[in-house]
Design an enzyme around this catalytic site. Structure first.
Site, PDB file in Angstrom:
ATOM      1  CG  ASN A  39      -0.977   8.187   6.526  1.00  0.00           C
ATOM      2  OD1 ASN A  39      -0.730   7.058   6.915  1.00  0.00           O
ATOM      3  ND2 ASN A  39      -2.202   8.619   6.375  1.00  0.00           N
ATOM      4  CG  HIS A  67      -3.403  14.291  -0.671  1.00  0.00           C
ATOM      5  ND1 HIS A  67      -3.576  13.756  -1.918  1.00  0.00           N
ATOM      6  CD2 HIS A  67      -3.766  13.311   0.202  1.00  0.00           C
ATOM      7  CE1 HIS A  67      -4.028  12.516  -1.818  1.00  0.00           C
ATOM      8  NE2 HIS A  67      -4.162  12.226  -0.536  1.00  0.00           N
ATOM      9  CE1 TYR A  71      -3.568   2.656   0.422  1.00  0.00           C
ATOM     10  CE2 TYR A  71      -2.164   3.500   2.193  1.00  0.00           C
ATOM     11  CZ  TYR A  71      -3.234   3.658   1.318  1.00  0.00           C
ATOM     12  OH  TYR A  71      -3.953   4.820   1.332  1.00  0.00           O
ATOM     13  CE1 TYR A 113     -22.963  26.424  46.692  1.00  0.00           C
ATOM     14  CE2 TYR A 113     -23.707  25.774  44.517  1.00  0.00           C
ATOM     15  CZ  TYR A 113     -23.848  25.732  45.884  1.00  0.00           C
ATOM     16  OH  TYR A 113     -24.850  25.001  46.442  1.00  0.00           O
ATOM     17  CD  GLU A 130      -9.152   7.553   3.601  1.00  0.00           C
ATOM     18  OE1 GLU A 130      -9.505   8.740   3.701  1.00  0.00           O
ATOM     19  OE2 GLU A 130      -8.149   7.187   2.960  1.00  0.00           O
ATOM     20  NE  ARG A 145     -19.967  27.686  50.192  1.00  0.00           N
ATOM     21  CZ  ARG A 145     -21.215  27.189  50.169  1.00  0.00           C
ATOM     22  NH1 ARG A 145     -21.437  25.928  50.484  1.00  0.00           N
ATOM     23  NH2 ARG A 145     -22.229  27.954  49.802  1.00  0.00           N
ATOM     24  CG  PHE A 185      -4.033   6.738   9.543  1.00  0.00           C
ATOM     25  CD1 PHE A 185      -5.408   6.792   9.677  1.00  0.00           C
ATOM     26  CD2 PHE A 185      -3.494   5.654   8.853  1.00  0.00           C
ATOM     27  CE1 PHE A 185      -6.231   5.817   9.144  1.00  0.00           C
ATOM     28  CE2 PHE A 185      -4.306   4.672   8.316  1.00  0.00           C
ATOM     29  CZ  PHE A 185      -5.683   4.757   8.465  1.00  0.00           C
TER      30      PHE A 185
END
Length: 507
Positions: A197, A85, A55, A279, A414, A282, A328
């Site tokens: 990646n 990309h 791959y 609060y 994916e 406190r 990844f």
């Protein structure tokens, strides 16, 4: 030479990352890392030459993983991956953020499991050391298959494409590399995939946000201490016996911290006929303490991620195995970065409520409305509380977790993603907003203490007053406020200021 950070993929710390990202610390690749890089590079070369289907080396990517790539097409495959990309959008990441991202990618490559060619880590190192900052738009990562779109912009610069940011302006990468004496690299083997990646975007942004959040917690504890002074707070709720019977570590630590800040104060426990606070005073140990415990847990996850190998496939030189997996995927970080945003937003929530008590004449035990004399002609601190409320409201929107969403991609190959980079960017913004809220509390509490005419401050709060008044004078009447808020906010980014306060209480 002693200050050079040697990277080996195993020992990087959050403090190291901050030194490189924000203070320009130089880096180098350790000798054992170089050996591992060469060993895994040879395995990839053998795969390319044999045309064995692996791959991302001799196949396409994502849904194209069934497409075989010949030896002759390998270099085009790697280069085209980066070109296609690099499609991120939005405002670019800041310089320190890009440096953090580059450092994390380099550290991963130094582990020797990425199968990258030996030239790639070297140019990445040189770019860091020469402060060459690629133009990296901030939006576009799904947080699984890695932070692909954004990381590709860094890889573009490495091959002489894309742009860098220099003195606030964008310039062609090729020009800057040439001026700095660097030669762009040619991608081959598994280079393209190894460079984009993984999780460096979410890890880099998240690491800086966590570091800042840890300092914000100290800021918040100090702010609460000064508000204790201004509101003549009752310290019974800080008694260590209270926290021993509910032994969350952060809770006990917070109570002890504030008690030390207030030691020797003449103002605390001085409200006649009252035995307990609201609060927002406190329950500071319970709220700030829970944030402290959350940050402690998040740091454990970040520490693991800083030295993790998150690309795919992984190359194991010892037995020549190349394994396709899912490191990844950003889920381990996405959940924690959402948690970070939620935790820090609570520091702002409770701080804004303390601000309201300080400016509200119905709640501040006798101080003038909005902490100014001649109210009406003067508005005093009326609108800084509005600003704090607006920031808190924005935080509530940002604190909605990104990690609960997933949109399938790559033709459903994916089919579950983490949205971790979105979680990181949201956490970063929440940290910035919260710093401004706390800056307002520091200013408001200091003004209230002036008007209260505190005779003797605590050991820590006395130093706080000195720090505030060194850059923002008392408000006798209305004046432009934003410069003081900005100045105090900037002051709170400096850990040395917090250190000076803590030095007074022997921390």
């Amino acid at each position: 030479m002693d200050n050079i950070l040697m990277l080996n993929g195993r020992d990087l710390t959050l403090e190291d990352l901050v030194q490189v990202a924000r203070h320009g610390r130089k880096v180098d690749i350790s000798s054992d890392a170089r050996e591992r890089i060469l060993a895994s590079e040879q395995i990839v070369k053998d795969i390319v030459n044999s045309n064995e289907p692996v791959y991302g080396i001799s196949t396409g990517y994502g849904e194209f993983s069934t497409v075989k790539i010949s030896k002759e097409e390998n270099m085009a495959l790697q280069r085209n991956l980066i070109l296609s990309h690099a499609c991120a959008v939005g405002e670019p990441f800041a310089e320190d953020e890009v440096r953090a991202i580059m450092l994390l990618r380099l550290n991963t490559l130094c582990s020797g499991y990425s199968g990258v060619s030996h030239e790639a880590p070297v140019i990445l190192r040189d770019m860091l050391n020469l402060n060459i900052i690629p133009y990296v738009p901030s939006k576009g990562s799904l947080g699984a298959s890695g932070d692909l779109a954004n990381l590709a912009h860094i890889a573009l610069t490495m091959i002489g494409e894309g742009e860098v940011i220099e003195n606030g302006k964008r310039r062609p990468s090729a020009e800057v590399l040439k001026e700095k004496g660097l030669q762009p690299i040619e991608l081959k083997g598994k280079d393209g995939l190894a460079l984009i990646n993984g999780t460096p975007i979410m890890a880099g942004i998240g690491s800086l946000a966590l570091y800042d959040a840890e300092n914000l917690l100290r800021t918040a504890n100090q702010a609460a201490s000064l508000s204790f002074e201004a509101l003549m707070g009752i310290t019974a709720a800080l008694d260590p016996r209270v926290h021993a019977v509910r032994p969350h570590p952060g809770q006990a630590e917070t109570a002890a911290y504030i008690l030390r800040m207030l030691e020797d104060s003449s103002s605390i426990n001085s409200r006649e006929g009252d035995v307990q606070d609201a609060y927002t005073l406190r329950c500071v140990p319970q709220v700030h303490g829970a944030v402290s415990d959350a940050l402690r847990h998040i740091r454990q996850v970040i520490d693991i991620e800083l030295n993790s190998v998150t690309d795919n496939p992984l190359v194991f030189p010892d037995n020549h195995d190349v394994i396709s997996g899912g490191n990844f995927h950003g889920e381990p970080l996405a959940l924690q970065l959402d948690f970070l945003g939620i935790a820090v937003s609570e520091l702002a929530n409770i701080s804004e409520r303390r601000i309201e008590r300080l400016v509200n004449p119905q709640l501040n035990y006798g101080l003038p409305a909005f902490l100014v004399e001649k109210g009406g002609v003067n508005s005093g601190f009326m609108i800084p509380q509005y600003t704090a409320a607006a920031l808190v409201s924005e935080n509530k929107v940002l604190a909605h977790p990104a990690s609960v969403d997933s949109i399938p991609s790559s033709a459903n190959k994916e089919d579950h993603v983490s949205m971790g980079s979105i979680a990181a960017r949201k956490a970063r913004e929440i940290v910035k907003n919260t710093r401004n809220v706390l800056a307002i509390e520091w200013l408001v509490a200091a003004q209230a203490c002036d008007l209260r005419k505190v005779e003797k401050f605590g050991k820590g709060t006395a130093q706080m007053m000195e720090e505030v008044r060194s850059i923002a004078k008392h408000y006798d009447e209305d004046r432009v406020m934003y410069p003081d808020i900005h100045a105090i906010s900037k002051l709170l980014t400096n850990p040395e200021v917090l250190d000076r306060v803590e030095a007074k209480i022997n921390l």
